[in-house]
Design an enzyme around this catalytic site. Structure first.
Site, PDB file in Angstrom:
ATOM      1  N   LEU A 284       0.769  -1.126   0.367  1.00  0.00           N
ATOM      2  CA  LEU A 284       0.497   0.102  -0.009  1.00  0.00           C
ATOM      3  C   LEU A 284       1.279   1.325  -0.102  1.00  0.00           C
ATOM      4  O   LEU A 284       0.552   2.268   1.116  1.00  0.00           O
ATOM      5  CB  LEU A 284      -1.055  -0.064   1.140  1.00  0.00           C
ATOM      6  CG  LEU A 284      -2.061  -1.119   1.345  1.00  0.00           C
ATOM      7  CD1 LEU A 284      -3.273  -1.136   2.461  1.00  0.00           C
ATOM      8  CD2 LEU A 284      -2.719  -0.570  -0.119  1.00  0.00           C
TER       9      LEU A 284
ATOM     10  N   GLY B  88       0.130   1.091  -5.215  1.00  0.00           N
ATOM     11  CA  GLY B  88      -0.823   0.319  -4.394  1.00  0.00           C
ATOM     12  C   GLY B  88      -2.342   0.500  -3.988  1.00  0.00           C
ATOM     13  O   GLY B  88      -3.496   0.279  -4.745  1.00  0.00           O
TER      14      GLY B  88
ATOM     15  N   ASN C  23      -0.773  -4.878   3.813  1.00  0.00           N
ATOM     16  CA  ASN C  23       0.608  -4.618   3.343  1.00  0.00           C
ATOM     17  C   ASN C  23       1.591  -4.833   4.857  1.00  0.00           C
ATOM     18  O   ASN C  23       0.912  -5.447   6.010  1.00  0.00           O
ATOM     19  CB  ASN C  23       0.541  -2.724   3.693  1.00  0.00           C
ATOM     20  CG  ASN C  23       1.622  -2.228   3.306  1.00  0.00           C
ATOM     21  OD1 ASN C  23       1.667  -1.915   2.586  1.00  0.00           O
ATOM     22  ND2 ASN C  23       2.312  -2.256   4.770  1.00  0.00           N
TER      23      ASN C  23
ATOM     24  N   THR D 270       3.906  -3.092   6.757  1.00  0.00           N
ATOM     25  CA  THR D 270       3.452  -2.750   8.167  1.00  0.00           C
ATOM     26  C   THR D 270       2.117  -2.995   8.500  1.00  0.00           C
ATOM     27  O   THR D 270       1.508  -2.361   7.263  1.00  0.00           O
ATOM     28  CB  THR D 270       3.953  -1.260   8.213  1.00  0.00           C
ATOM     29  OG1 THR D 270       5.557  -1.632   7.298  1.00  0.00           O
ATOM     30  CG2 THR D 270       4.425  -0.463   9.016  1.00  0.00           C
TER      31      THR D 270
ATOM     32  N   LYS E 155       8.672  -3.765  -3.722  1.00  0.00           N
ATOM     33  CA  LYS E 155      10.049  -2.869  -4.594  1.00  0.00           C
ATOM     34  C   LYS E 155      10.456  -4.338  -5.583  1.00  0.00           C
ATOM     35  O   LYS E 155      10.385  -5.333  -4.973  1.00  0.00           O
ATOM     36  CB  LYS E 155      10.815  -2.222  -3.103  1.00  0.00           C
ATOM     37  CG  LYS E 155      12.534  -1.452  -3.873  1.00  0.00           C
ATOM     38  CD  LYS E 155      12.663  -1.320  -2.697  1.00  0.00           C
ATOM     39  CE  LYS E 155      13.853  -1.095  -2.927  1.00  0.00           C
ATOM     40  NZ  LYS E 155      15.111  -0.976  -3.703  1.00  0.00           N
ATOM     41  N   ALA E 156      11.267  -3.621  -6.242  1.00  0.00           N
ATOM     42  CA  ALA E 156      10.851  -4.668  -6.974  1.00  0.00           C
ATOM     43  C   ALA E 156      12.429  -5.799  -6.652  1.00  0.00           C
ATOM     44  O   ALA E 156      13.369  -5.252  -6.184  1.00  0.00           O
ATOM     45  CB  ALA E 156      11.754  -3.935  -8.804  1.00  0.00           C
TER      46      ALA E 156
ATOM     47  N   SER F   8       2.695   1.517 -16.212  1.00  0.00           N
ATOM     48  CA  SER F   8       2.891   2.909 -15.992  1.00  0.00           C
ATOM     49  C   SER F   8       1.936   4.216 -16.210  1.00  0.00           C
ATOM     50  O   SER F   8       0.397   3.886 -16.357  1.00  0.00           O
ATOM     51  CB  SER F   8       3.501   3.221 -18.236  1.00  0.00           C
ATOM     52  OG  SER F   8       4.167   4.465 -18.412  1.00  0.00           O
TER      53      SER F   8
ATOM     54  N   LYS G 130       7.509  -3.076 -20.596  1.00  0.00           N
ATOM     55  CA  LYS G 130       7.473  -1.562 -20.388  1.00  0.00           C
ATOM     56  C   LYS G 130       8.766  -1.610 -19.881  1.00  0.00           C
ATOM     57  O   LYS G 130       9.029   0.018 -19.986  1.00  0.00           O
ATOM     58  CB  LYS G 130       7.377  -1.987 -18.704  1.00  0.00           C
ATOM     59  CG  LYS G 130       7.321  -1.514 -17.166  1.00  0.00           C
ATOM     60  CD  LYS G 130       6.501   0.254 -17.530  1.00  0.00           C
ATOM     61  CE  LYS G 130       6.248   0.769 -16.894  1.00  0.00           C
ATOM     62  NZ  LYS G 130       7.219   0.940 -15.654  1.00  0.00           N
TER      63      LYS G 130
ATOM     64  N   HIS H 157       9.017   0.853 -22.354  1.00  0.00           N
ATOM     65  CA  HIS H 157       8.753   1.869 -23.091  1.00  0.00           C
ATOM     66  C   HIS H 157       9.838   3.183 -22.014  1.00  0.00           C
ATOM     67  O   HIS H 157       9.325   3.826 -22.484  1.00  0.00           O
ATOM     68  CB  HIS H 157       7.628   2.158 -21.593  1.00  0.00           C
ATOM     69  CG  HIS H 157       7.160   2.799 -21.307  1.00  0.00           C
ATOM     70  ND1 HIS H 157       7.334   3.031 -20.220  1.00  0.00           N
ATOM     71  CD2 HIS H 157       5.184   3.553 -21.829  1.00  0.00           C
ATOM     72  CE1 HIS H 157       5.638   4.350 -19.647  1.00  0.00           C
ATOM     73  NE2 HIS H 157       5.338   4.061 -20.804  1.00  0.00           N
ATOM     74  N   ASN H 158       9.907   2.498 -20.841  1.00  0.00           N
ATOM     75  CA  ASN H 158      11.161   3.593 -19.692  1.00  0.00           C
ATOM     76  C   ASN H 158      12.099   4.107 -20.921  1.00  0.00           C
ATOM     77  O   ASN H 158      12.765   5.300 -20.707  1.00  0.00           O
ATOM     78  CB  ASN H 158      11.805   2.122 -18.613  1.00  0.00           C
ATOM     79  CG  ASN H 158      10.269   2.598 -17.121  1.00  0.00           C
ATOM     80  OD1 ASN H 158       9.185   2.601 -17.991  1.00  0.00           O
ATOM     81  ND2 ASN H 158      10.759   2.359 -16.702  1.00  0.00           N
TER      82      ASN H 158
ATOM     83  N   GLU I 201      11.129   6.455 -22.960  1.00  0.00           N
ATOM     84  CA  GLU I 201      10.693   7.387 -21.802  1.00  0.00           C
ATOM     85  C   GLU I 201      12.226   8.562 -21.945  1.00  0.00           C
ATOM     86  O   GLU I 201      12.393   9.936 -21.893  1.00  0.00           O
ATOM     87  CB  GLU I 201       9.944   7.151 -20.289  1.00  0.00           C
ATOM     88  CG  GLU I 201       9.610   8.573 -19.872  1.00  0.00           C
ATOM     89  CD  GLU I 201       8.872   7.370 -18.086  1.00  0.00           C
ATOM     90  OE1 GLU I 201      10.014   7.524 -17.172  1.00  0.00           O
ATOM     91  OE2 GLU I 201       8.210   6.500 -18.485  1.00  0.00           O
TER      92      GLU I 201
ATOM     93  N   ARG J  45      22.616  11.553 -18.096  1.00  0.00           N
ATOM     94  CA  ARG J  45      21.835  11.489 -16.983  1.00  0.00           C
ATOM     95  C   ARG J  45      23.084  11.539 -16.411  1.00  0.00           C
ATOM     96  O   ARG J  45      23.358  11.664 -15.445  1.00  0.00           O
ATOM     97  CB  ARG J  45      20.944  11.023 -16.656  1.00  0.00           C
ATOM     98  CG  ARG J  45      19.822  10.672 -17.475  1.00  0.00           C
ATOM     99  CD  ARG J  45      18.631   9.548 -16.858  1.00  0.00           C
ATOM    100  NE  ARG J  45      16.977  10.299 -17.010  1.00  0.00           N
ATOM    101  CZ  ARG J  45      16.051   9.714 -16.393  1.00  0.00           C
ATOM    102  NH1 ARG J  45      15.943   9.195 -15.991  1.00  0.00           N
ATOM    103  NH2 ARG J  45      14.770   9.699 -17.262  1.00  0.00           N
TER     104      ARG J  45
ATOM    105  N   ARG K 255      40.165  -6.185 -39.032  1.00  0.00           N
ATOM    106  CA  ARG K 255      39.912  -7.485 -37.301  1.00  0.00           C
ATOM    107  C   ARG K 255      40.714  -8.557 -38.007  1.00  0.00           C
ATOM    108  O   ARG K 255      40.794  -9.305 -37.758  1.00  0.00           O
ATOM    109  CB  ARG K 255      38.846  -7.742 -37.890  1.00  0.00           C
ATOM    110  CG  ARG K 255      37.646  -6.240 -36.800  1.00  0.00           C
ATOM    111  CD  ARG K 255      36.581  -7.372 -36.839  1.00  0.00           C
ATOM    112  NE  ARG K 255      36.534  -7.731 -36.481  1.00  0.00           N
ATOM    113  CZ  ARG K 255      35.547  -9.494 -36.018  1.00  0.00           C
ATOM    114  NH1 ARG K 255      34.982  -9.573 -37.324  1.00  0.00           N
ATOM    115  NH2 ARG K 255      35.488 -10.053 -35.142  1.00  0.00           N
TER     116      ARG K 255
END
Length: 484
Positions: free
Chosen positions: A13, A17, A35, A37, A78-79, A131, A185, A188-189, A192, A289, A447
């Site tokens: 959560l 989520g 969850n 917690t 979390k992955a 996403s 996905k 996709h990222n 992005e 980046r 080569r």
């Protein structure tokens, strides 16, 4: 008393989520939540979820018992290790045919491994890209599911109901076997990353070469968002440039120029290297980046390393239009390369990807949503076996129309010493692709000279390899053939 059974369970959560749960409930589904917690469960069901068809549970056993069969449990954790931990904890409570869904940003080889493992226990597994960020999760994300095909009919009504819709079509459909959903996905990222870097390069040229203010650039991006660049990222850039800090000055000018990243762009680059696909633009965006994060190194270098010191002297208004065209042409290259990577991976992993369908899934709900994706969908509708996006008539024409402006912008960037790694690498790829005879003949000779790696000849059939004794001392022994 017999409690009402939930249609689906969700573990995790955090904000994504919670928002997905609210989205599911708003579409008429009853959702059970858990969850680690457990205080989060109480806070959620007594707060935001109060009075809704949302069942709080305080153990995995209780969660499983509250679900209709076949049970569907979505993990929004979390992955990495947490996903494996929850799979292990859930398996003892589940029965044959029950379904575990991982909606996090998992790396696709992990999803392939987990699908095989969960299926070996008689259960079904789905790894799905989701996403659209927090807002998408609540109002309708783009959803890219892959994994056990037998699971799809059971989760399809829920996932398609909560997904974004464009022209009445859900931005969610079955992608393919095992890790296919998370692979798509990931690409996709990566796209992005490319889109964001291209926009940053356009912004930088306007700011540095043309000396434009944030307000002036806000006007430009507002105008661009009405045309062929109409997209979520152009739209938010427009809004960002208009935002003022507490003292009334543009907030953008107060933000430190070091970019973070979570790794999905890097994964896309590694996959491209593995597949031998020239994903040049996205890789440059990842490295841009990395360079930005070395702020201290750049500040130090800026005092010592000289640039050209020249200033832009042309027609400002015309150059802004050239930047727009360069941005559009480069964007076409980014998607072209992304699609080439998906095509190569589909062959490697035996996935049956629907390329037009993927464009449709990306048209709404996600970060790269844009009108442009409709053109990709049309291109694959017209030719499902399209090898390269640039060969579709619309994109061939679009690149031809933008080409002079694109070259002008790249040339100006280089002349003025303005870094534009994504735009210039996109142009280099385009020029490489349209070159029937590249200098790789010299590379093969080199080569063969130093490593006896052999070469093919233009006057002989493909697949026949030759070795030359270049020095007169090498003899006729050739190295074995391999492709790196």
């Amino acid at each position: 008393m017999d409690m009402k059974k939930a249609d689906i369970g969700l573990v995790g959560l955090a904000v994504m989520g919670e928002n997905l749960v609210m989205n599911m409930e708003s579409k008429g589904f009853t959702v059970a939540v858990f969850n680690r917690t457990v205080q989060r469960v109480t806070d959620f069901v007594e707060g935001r979820a109060k009075g809704r068809n949302i069942i709080g549970t305080y153990s995995l056993e209780e969660l499983v018992k509250s679900l209709k069969t076949p049970r569907k449990i979505m993990l929004m954790v979390k992955a990495g290790k947490p996903v494996d931990d929850f799979i292990e904890a859930l398996i003892p409570h589940l029965e044959k045919g029950d379904i575990i869904i991982d909606g996090g940003n998992s790396h696709f080889p992990d999803t392939t491994r987990r699908t095989e493992y969960v299926e070996s226990k008689g259960l079904l597994y789905i790894g799905t890209g989701v996403s659209g960020g927090e807002e998408g999760a609540l109002k309708g994300p783009s959803i890219m599911p892959g994994g056990s095909p037998a699971a799809w009919p059971h989760v399809k009504p829920i996932l398609q109901a909560i997904a974004a819709h464009v022209d009445g079509q859900p931005c969610c459909d079955w992608v393919g076997e095992n890790g296919a959903g998370h692979f798509v996905k990931m690409v996709h990222n990566g796209i992005e990353y490319g889109d964001m870097q291209l926009i940053c390069e356009a912004y930088y040229l306007m700011r540095e070469a043309l000396g434009m203010s944030a307000d002036e650039m806000h006007e430009v991006f507002a105008e661009w968002n009405k045309g062929e660049l109409d997209s979520y990222l152009i739209e938010i850039t427009r809004d960002i440039l208009a935002k003022k800090d507490d003292d009334g000055s543009p907030l953008i000018d107060k933000i430190l120029d070091t970019a973070g990243q979570k790794g999905t762009g890097k994964w896309t680059g590694i996959a491209a290297l593995d597949e031998g696909v020239p994903l040049t633009l996205i890789v440059e965006a990842v490295f841009a980046r990395s360079l930005s994060s070395d702020k201290d190194g750049r500040v130090k270098a800026s005092k010592q390393l000289q640039g050209p010191g020249s200033k832009f002297t042309g027609d400002k208004k015309q150059f802004i239009e050239s930047i727009r065209k360069a941005l559009y042409a480069s964007k076409i290259i980014s998607y072209t390369q992304g699609y080439l990577l998906m095509k190569a991976a589909a062959q490697t992993y035996g996935w049956h990807l629907n390329f037009g369908g993927i464009a449709l899934m990306w048209r709404g709900g996600c970060i790269i949503r844009s009108v442009f994706l409709g053109k990709i969908k049309e291109a694959f509708d017209n030719d499902p076996n399209l090898d390269n996006l640039l060969m579709a008539p619309y994109f061939t024409q679009a690149i031809h129309n933008a080409q002079d402006s694109w070259r002008e912008v790249c040339a100006q960037a280089i002349t003025l010493g303005a870094p534009a790694p994504a735009m210039t690498s996109a142009l280099s790829y385009y020029d490489g692709l349209r070159t029937a005879r590249l200098p790789a003949n010299l590379l093969q000779a080199q080569r063969d000279y130093f490593g006896a790696h052999t070469y093919e000849r233009v006057d002989k059939p493909r697949g026949e390899f030759f070795h030359t004794d270049w020095t007169g001392e090498g003899g006729a022994t050739a190295s074995s053939q391999y492709n790196a």
